[in-house]
Design a protein around this motif. Structure first.
Motif, PDB file in Angstrom:
ATOM      1  N   VAL A  69      36.264  30.790  77.361  1.00 53.02           N
ATOM      2  CA  VAL A  69      34.825  30.776  77.139  1.00 53.02           C
ATOM      3  C   VAL A  69      34.316  29.406  77.575  1.00 53.02           C
ATOM      4  CG1 VAL A  69      35.091  30.113  74.718  1.00 53.02           C
ATOM      5  CG2 VAL A  69      32.991  31.182  75.450  1.00 53.02           C
ATOM      6  N   GLY A  70      33.212  29.415  78.319  1.00 54.45           N
ATOM      7  CA  GLY A  70      32.674  28.188  78.876  1.00 54.45           C
ATOM      8  C   GLY A  70      31.607  27.564  78.004  1.00 54.45           C
ATOM      9  N   MET A  71      31.454  26.255  78.152  1.00 56.74           N
ATOM     10  CA  MET A  71      30.474  25.508  77.370  1.00 56.74           C
ATOM     11  C   MET A  71      29.054  25.985  77.646  1.00 56.74           C
ATOM     12  SD  MET A  71      30.785  23.258  75.134  1.00 56.74           S
ATOM     13  CE  MET A  71      29.902  22.033  74.239  1.00 56.74           C
ATOM     14  N   SER A  72      28.779  26.441  78.856  1.00 55.28           N
ATOM     15  CA  SER A  72      27.418  26.868  79.182  1.00 55.28           C
ATOM     16  C   SER A  72      27.267  28.390  79.193  1.00 55.28           C
ATOM     17  CB  SER A  72      27.002  26.292  80.541  1.00 55.28           C
ATOM     18  OG  SER A  72      27.856  26.779  81.552  1.00 55.28           O
ATOM     19  N   GLU A  73      28.269  29.106  78.685  1.00 54.13           N
ATOM     20  CA  GLU A  73      28.196  30.569  78.651  1.00 54.13           C
ATOM     21  C   GLU A  73      27.149  31.011  77.641  1.00 54.13           C
ATOM     22  OE1 GLU A  73      31.245  34.332  78.800  1.00 54.13           O
ATOM     23  OE2 GLU A  73      32.025  32.320  78.546  1.00 54.13           O
TER      24      GLU A  73
ATOM     25  N   ASP B 176      23.499  33.797  68.000  1.00 55.19           N
ATOM     26  CA  ASP B 176      22.633  33.349  69.089  1.00 55.19           C
ATOM     27  C   ASP B 176      23.380  32.304  69.914  1.00 55.19           C
ATOM     28  OD1 ASP B 176      22.405  30.873  67.679  1.00 55.19           O
ATOM     29  OD2 ASP B 176      20.601  31.563  66.648  1.00 55.19           O
ATOM     30  N   ASP B 177      22.729  31.824  70.975  1.00 57.88           N
ATOM     31  CA  ASP B 177      23.383  30.865  71.866  1.00 57.88           C
ATOM     32  C   ASP B 177      23.728  29.556  71.160  1.00 57.88           C
ATOM     33  OD1 ASP B 177      23.487  32.509  74.113  1.00 57.88           O
ATOM     34  OD2 ASP B 177      21.487  31.916  74.780  1.00 57.88           O
ATOM     35  N   GLY B 178      22.928  29.160  70.183  1.00 57.31           N
ATOM     36  CA  GLY B 178      23.215  27.944  69.414  1.00 57.31           C
ATOM     37  C   GLY B 178      24.501  28.090  68.611  1.00 57.31           C
ATOM     38  N   ASP B 179      24.675  29.252  67.984  1.00 57.58           N
ATOM     39  CA  ASP B 179      25.916  29.516  67.249  1.00 57.58           C
ATOM     40  C   ASP B 179      27.115  29.514  68.191  1.00 57.58           C
ATOM     41  OD1 ASP B 179      24.421  29.853  64.919  1.00 57.58           O
ATOM     42  OD2 ASP B 179      24.470  32.051  65.036  1.00 57.58           O
ATOM     43  N   LEU B 180      26.956  30.101  69.369  1.00 54.87           N
ATOM     44  CA  LEU B 180      28.041  30.128  70.347  1.00 54.87           C
ATOM     45  C   LEU B 180      28.384  28.718  70.799  1.00 54.87           C
ATOM     46  CD1 LEU B 180      30.064  31.599  72.138  1.00 54.87           C
ATOM     47  CD2 LEU B 180      28.224  31.923  73.814  1.00 54.87           C
ATOM     48  N   TRP B 181      27.386  27.904  71.057  1.00 57.49           N
ATOM     49  CA  TRP B 181      27.621  26.514  71.464  1.00 57.49           C
ATOM     50  C   TRP B 181      28.396  25.784  70.375  1.00 57.49           C
ATOM     51  CZ3 TRP B 181      26.569  21.583  69.802  1.00 57.49           C
ATOM     52  CH2 TRP B 181      26.779  20.580  70.732  1.00 57.49           C
ATOM     53  N   GLY B 182      28.029  26.019  69.117  1.00 59.16           N
ATOM     54  CA  GLY B 182      28.738  25.385  68.010  1.00 59.16           C
ATOM     55  C   GLY B 182      30.199  25.812  67.957  1.00 59.16           C
ATOM     56  N   LEU B 183      30.467  27.105  68.145  1.00 59.66           N
ATOM     57  CA  LEU B 183      31.840  27.605  68.143  1.00 59.66           C
ATOM     58  C   LEU B 183      32.639  26.995  69.293  1.00 59.66           C
ATOM     59  CD1 LEU B 183      34.203  29.443  67.331  1.00 59.66           C
ATOM     60  CD2 LEU B 183      33.077  31.289  68.619  1.00 59.66           C
ATOM     61  N   VAL B 184      32.072  27.002  70.485  1.00 60.76           N
ATOM     62  CA  VAL B 184      32.783  26.456  71.645  1.00 60.76           C
ATOM     63  C   VAL B 184      33.027  24.961  71.461  1.00 60.76           C
ATOM     64  CG1 VAL B 184      32.663  26.064  74.137  1.00 60.76           C
ATOM     65  CG2 VAL B 184      31.968  28.266  73.192  1.00 60.76           C
ATOM     66  N   SER B 185      32.055  24.248  70.898  1.00 56.34           N
ATOM     67  CA  SER B 185      32.242  22.816  70.619  1.00 56.34           C
ATOM     68  C   SER B 185      33.408  22.592  69.661  1.00 56.34           C
ATOM     69  CB  SER B 185      30.965  22.220  70.026  1.00 56.34           C
ATOM     70  OG  SER B 185      29.917  22.289  70.955  1.00 56.34           O
ATOM     71  N   LEU B 186      33.488  23.416  68.620  1.00 56.10           N
ATOM     72  CA  LEU B 186      34.612  23.309  67.681  1.00 56.10           C
ATOM     73  C   LEU B 186      35.938  23.602  68.371  1.00 56.10           C
ATOM     74  CD1 LEU B 186      33.077  25.050  64.563  1.00 56.10           C
ATOM     75  CD2 LEU B 186      33.806  22.652  64.709  1.00 56.10           C
ATOM     76  N   LEU B 187      35.958  24.607  69.250  1.00 54.81           N
ATOM     77  CA  LEU B 187      37.188  24.923  69.980  1.00 54.81           C
ATOM     78  C   LEU B 187      37.619  23.754  70.853  1.00 54.81           C
ATOM     79  CD1 LEU B 187      36.355  28.609  70.931  1.00 54.81           C
ATOM     80  CD2 LEU B 187      38.179  27.876  69.388  1.00 54.81           C
ATOM     81  N   PHE B 188      36.656  23.101  71.526  1.00 54.57           N
ATOM     82  CA  PHE B 188      36.983  21.922  72.330  1.00 54.57           C
ATOM     83  C   PHE B 188      37.515  20.804  71.437  1.00 54.57           C
ATOM     84  CE2 PHE B 188      34.477  23.594  75.912  1.00 54.57           C
ATOM     85  CZ  PHE B 188      35.288  23.205  76.965  1.00 54.57           C
TER      86      PHE B 188
ATOM     87  N   SER C  11      47.997  16.450  63.223  1.00 52.22           N
ATOM     88  CA  SER C  11      46.879  16.266  62.293  1.00 52.22           C
ATOM     89  C   SER C  11      45.927  17.459  62.254  1.00 52.22           C
ATOM     90  CB  SER C  11      46.104  14.997  62.656  1.00 52.22           C
ATOM     91  OG  SER C  11      45.560  15.120  63.948  1.00 52.22           O
ATOM     92  N   LYS C  12      46.289  18.562  62.907  1.00 52.32           N
ATOM     93  CA  LYS C  12      45.428  19.745  62.892  1.00 52.32           C
ATOM     94  C   LYS C  12      45.470  20.421  61.526  1.00 52.32           C
ATOM     95  CE  LYS C  12      45.267  21.023  67.702  1.00 52.32           C
ATOM     96  NZ  LYS C  12      45.508  22.010  68.716  1.00 52.32           N
ATOM     97  N   PRO C  13      44.293  20.739  60.972  1.00 47.10           N
ATOM     98  CA  PRO C  13      44.267  21.413  59.675  1.00 47.10           C
ATOM     99  C   PRO C  13      44.511  22.917  59.792  1.00 47.10           C
ATOM    100  CG  PRO C  13      42.045  21.014  60.432  1.00 47.10           C
ATOM    101  CD  PRO C  13      42.964  20.382  61.447  1.00 47.10           C
ATOM    102  N   GLY C  14      44.561  23.452  60.978  1.00 45.89           N
ATOM    103  CA  GLY C  14      44.728  24.886  61.187  1.00 45.89           C
ATOM    104  C   GLY C  14      44.065  25.281  62.490  1.00 45.89           C
ATOM    105  N   ARG C  15      43.708  26.552  62.600  1.00 42.52           N
ATOM    106  CA  ARG C  15      43.073  27.017  63.831  1.00 42.52           C
ATOM    107  C   ARG C  15      41.813  27.802  63.488  1.00 42.52           C
ATOM    108  NH1 ARG C  15      46.698  32.297  65.341  1.00 42.52           N
ATOM    109  NH2 ARG C  15      46.842  32.938  63.200  1.00 42.52           N
ATOM    110  N   ILE C  16      40.950  27.886  64.464  1.00 42.62           N
ATOM    111  CA  ILE C  16      39.743  28.702  64.330  1.00 42.62           C
ATOM    112  C   ILE C  16      40.133  30.120  64.698  1.00 42.62           C
ATOM    113  CG2 ILE C  16      37.431  29.118  65.209  1.00 42.62           C
ATOM    114  CD1 ILE C  16      37.267  26.086  65.772  1.00 42.62           C
ATOM    115  N   ARG C  17      39.855  31.064  63.812  1.00 50.49           N
ATOM    116  CA  ARG C  17      40.203  32.465  64.064  1.00 50.49           C
ATOM    117  C   ARG C  17      38.932  33.226  64.386  1.00 50.49           C
ATOM    118  NH1 ARG C  17      44.415  34.728  60.001  1.00 50.49           N
ATOM    119  NH2 ARG C  17      44.525  36.217  61.695  1.00 50.49           N
ATOM    120  N   VAL C  18      38.930  33.926  65.522  1.00 53.27           N
ATOM    121  CA  VAL C  18      37.748  34.637  66.014  1.00 53.27           C
ATOM    122  C   VAL C  18      38.025  36.139  65.983  1.00 53.27           C
ATOM    123  CG1 VAL C  18      36.134  34.881  67.934  1.00 53.27           C
ATOM    124  CG2 VAL C  18      37.209  32.655  67.490  1.00 53.27           C
TER     125      VAL C  18
END
Length: 135
Positions: free
Chosen positions: A43-47, A84-96, A105-112
């Motif tokens: 998934v891309g940052m500008s998707e 919405d696109d803002g929520d998607l941007w937030g998710l992609v930012s977290l994935l990055f 030091s990872k606390p876990g993973r984001i599950r989608v």
């Protein structure tokens, strides 16, 4: 629809669909995901959300999907909507962000998760337990 990778910088995201979130009972300590299919997609940052939903719906073999995710440490009892696109941007930012955090030091993973969209009901904008039917 542009293929994945045509959206600038991209990150891999594991999605789960076709199974069910089983709520905790007396024996289980937390809710868990049972069955289903797990896939890695880019998934891309500008998707944009409509394009991603169409791409994921085609992958899951249904008309439309809702995207929900769990943050590390929150468990599956609390899912966040990508509405919405803002929520998607937030998710992609977290994935990055989690991609760059050292493994030690990872606390876990984001599950989608993908859920079949009921066209007569809009997605719930809450961070509550899932109420949408699994694919």
């Amino acid at each position: 629809m542009a293929p994945a990778g045509d959206y600038g910088a991209s990150v891999s995201m594991m999605i789960s669909y076709g199974g069910a979130i089983v709520q905790a009972d007396g024996k289980a300590k937390a809710a868990y995901y049972a069955g289903g299919v797990h896939r890695i997609v880019k998934v891309g940052m500008s998707e944009r959300l409509p394009g991603l939903r169409a791409r994921l719906a085609a992958l899951a073999g249904c008309a439309d999907v809702f995207i929900r995710y769990a943050l590390p440490g929150e468990g599956l009892g609390v899912l966040r909507d990508v509405a919405d696109d803002g929520d998607l941007w937030g998710l992609v930012s977290l994935l990055f962000y989690y991609k760059e955090v050292p493994v030690s030091s990872k606390p876990g993973r984001i599950r989608v998760f993908l859920f079949a969209a009921a066209h007569d009901a809009p997605p719930h904008r809450t961070a509550s337990a899932p109420s949408l039917p699994a694919l």
